[in-house]
Design an enzyme around this catalytic site. Sequence first.
Site, PDB file in Angstrom:
ATOM      1  N   SER A 109      -7.183   5.240 -12.042  1.00  0.00           N
ATOM      2  CA  SER A 109      -5.926   4.699 -12.288  1.00  0.00           C
ATOM      3  C   SER A 109      -4.718   5.581 -11.833  1.00  0.00           C
ATOM      4  CB  SER A 109      -5.809   4.009 -13.764  1.00  0.00           C
ATOM      5  OG  SER A 109      -4.804   2.888 -13.776  1.00  0.00           O
ATOM      6  N   LEU A 110      -3.704   5.449 -13.186  1.00  0.00           N
ATOM      7  CA  LEU A 110      -2.589   6.408 -12.632  1.00  0.00           C
ATOM      8  C   LEU A 110      -3.072   7.822 -12.312  1.00  0.00           C
ATOM      9  CD1 LEU A 110       0.589   6.954 -12.503  1.00  0.00           C
ATOM     10  CD2 LEU A 110       0.294   7.346 -14.993  1.00  0.00           C
ATOM     11  N   ASP A 131     -10.738  -6.181 -10.635  1.00  0.00           N
ATOM     12  CA  ASP A 131      -9.705  -5.555 -11.474  1.00  0.00           C
ATOM     13  C   ASP A 131      -8.541  -6.665 -11.409  1.00  0.00           C
ATOM     14  OD1 ASP A 131      -7.634  -3.707 -12.084  1.00  0.00           O
ATOM     15  OD2 ASP A 131      -8.692  -2.203 -11.077  1.00  0.00           O
ATOM     16  N   HIS A 141     -10.787  -3.275 -14.536  1.00  0.00           N
ATOM     17  CA  HIS A 141     -10.154  -2.121 -14.346  1.00  0.00           C
ATOM     18  C   HIS A 141     -10.720  -1.047 -15.137  1.00  0.00           C
ATOM     19  CE1 HIS A 141      -6.696   0.372 -13.272  1.00  0.00           C
ATOM     20  NE2 HIS A 141      -6.528   0.724 -14.325  1.00  0.00           N
TER      21      HIS A 141
END
Length: 258
Positions: free
Chosen positions: A94-95, A212, A239
Amino acid sequence: MHQTTVGNATVHYRTEGQGPGLLLVHGTGATGETNYGHLFKHFTEHHTVIAPDYAGSGDTVDDGAELALDQLVDQVLGASGDVTGEPVDIVGFSLGAVIAAAAAARHPERVRRLVLVAGWARNDDLRKRLGFQLWRRLADVDPELYSHYISLLLFTPGFLADLDEETFTTSTGGIEVSEGTLRQIELGLEADIRDLLPGITAPTLVVGCRHDQLVPVQHSRELHEAIADSTYLEIESGHLVPAESPDELVDAIQKFLS
């Protein structure tokens, strides 16, 4: 836990195992432990696993200012450099995938291989922006609504429907509003690394999550298309793939690293 000083931050990290370095970079609102702690055992026999908490997460402390991507790149590489002077493999979720990709582009000599899970490159997708903006604003309105909203976006409906409350809390690490998480959401809204992607030279695996709802899978496909000679696969997951489909994720990472 170990700690190292990077700029104005005291970065805490966990390390375990033996062999070449494997740097695990967590996602927004998580820590190295909540995203990856249950996966350590699959990698520590052949890798020295390093899982830092960048600014806004865990016990890592900084000045509390607005986060910058390069700042977080320096923090996660600072943790890996505290453990080994050799190039490391990086897995970013993710980030964390955005941070990992930026690290590989800006410091190619520090990165041996790269795995990007449920990441993105651009900040102009209205669907994603609306989701992140609502996520951020709900924190100011009602912490319980904030938690319920993001929970609906993290998992596929079937997986979430079958979770009991205890398993849900374990899977997510507990979803609570914190100033650190809000700073990370705000960075996630603005982070755009399209200009950096041509600079990635490390062998790269991009993993998309087919269902996601937070970062639509098209973003992973775009990462793959923009990174020369990268490999791509999709997992049947929402996700939060480290919690929903850990076996498939571990298998993909192990095959790529070996």
